[in-house]
Design an enzyme around this catalytic site. Sequence first.
Site, short mmCIF file in Angstrom:
data_model
loop_
_atom_site.label_atom_id
_atom_site.label_comp_id
_atom_site.label_asym_id
_atom_site.label_seq_id
_atom_site.Cartn_x
_atom_site.Cartn_y
_atom_site.Cartn_z
CE1 TYR A 112 9.07 4.75 2.83
CE2 TYR A 112 7.52 6.59 2.89
CZ TYR A 112 8.02 5.42 3.44
OH TYR A 112 7.49 4.91 4.60
NE ARG B 159 3.89 6.62 1.81
CZ ARG B 159 4.26 5.38 2.12
NH1 ARG B 159 4.77 4.59 1.20
NH2 ARG B 159 4.12 4.93 3.33
CB ALA C 47 1.64 -0.08 6.17
CG ASN D 228 8.47 -2.12 -0.10
OD1 ASN D 228 7.96 -2.25 1.02
ND2 ASN D 228 9.02 -0.99 -0.50
CG HIS E 221 11.35 -2.59 4.16
ND1 HIS E 221 9.98 -2.58 4.14
CD2 HIS E 221 11.72 -3.75 4.75
CE1 HIS E 221 9.54 -3.69 4.71
NE2 HIS E 221 10.57 -4.41 5.07
N PRO F 166 0.78 -1.23 0.00
CG PRO F 166 -0.19 -1.15 2.10
CD PRO F 166 0.50 -2.08 1.15
CG ASN F 167 -0.17 4.30 1.37
OD1 ASN F 167 -1.15 4.88 0.90
ND2 ASN F 167 -0.20 3.70 2.53
NE ARG G 278 10.63 5.76 8.26
CZ ARG G 278 9.62 5.56 7.41
NH1 ARG G 278 9.69 4.58 6.52
NH2 ARG G 278 8.57 6.35 7.44
CD GLU H 223 10.91 -7.91 5.36
OE1 GLU H 223 11.24 -9.01 5.84
OE2 GLU H 223 10.55 -6.94 6.05
#
Length: 154
Positions: free
Chosen positions: A30, A25, A84, A81, A107, A17-18, A114, A105
Site C-alpha cells: 500500500y 500497514r 475490504a 476506496n 484502490h 476500513p484499515n 492479488r 472506485e
Amino acid sequence: MSASERPVPLIYVLNGPNLNLLGKREPEIYGYRTLADIETACAARADNLGLSIAFHQSNHEGVLVDLIQAAREDGAGIIINPAAYTHTSVAILDALFSFEGPIIELHLSNVHRREEFRSHSYVSKAATGVICGLGAQGYLLALEAMAAQLSPTA
Ligand code: DQA
C-alpha cells in the site's frame, strides 16, 4: 453565470476500513504515504481543479453508508476506496446506487494481481470508472477524472 460565481463542486473522498493505517500497514503493497499525506495532496489538487473535497475514513460500514447518503445532499461526485468492503458490501453498493453523480472506485493496489477474492467488487456495479494499482497517485488521477466528468464539455 461567470466562472467566479459558479459554486465549487464538493467531492466526497471516502476511505474504508484499515486505511487509517496507511504508511504502517503492509507498505510493500500500500506504500509509505499516510492517509494524512494523501488528504493534503488531494486538497491541493482539488483546489487546482476548481473542486473542494470532504475527505473521510471509517472502519465502519454504516458510517460509510451515512456518508454516501450525505453526499446525496451536497456532493457533486464520490471517489471511494471501500477497502475490504469492496468485496463484501451490498449495503455500500445500494447506497451508491442512490447517488446520481459520478462515482470513481479507487484502490491503491492492483486488486486483480492479488488473491482471487479481491478481483470481485460489488462497488464496481455502481462505479462510473475504476482506478487501481497506481498507489497514492490514483487519488490525484481520480480527482482529475472527476473534474472531467463534471465539466460541461465532458
Ligand atoms: C484496497 C484493496 C482491498 O482489497 C483491501 O481490502 C484494502 C485496500 C486498496 O486500496 O488496494 O484494504 O482497497
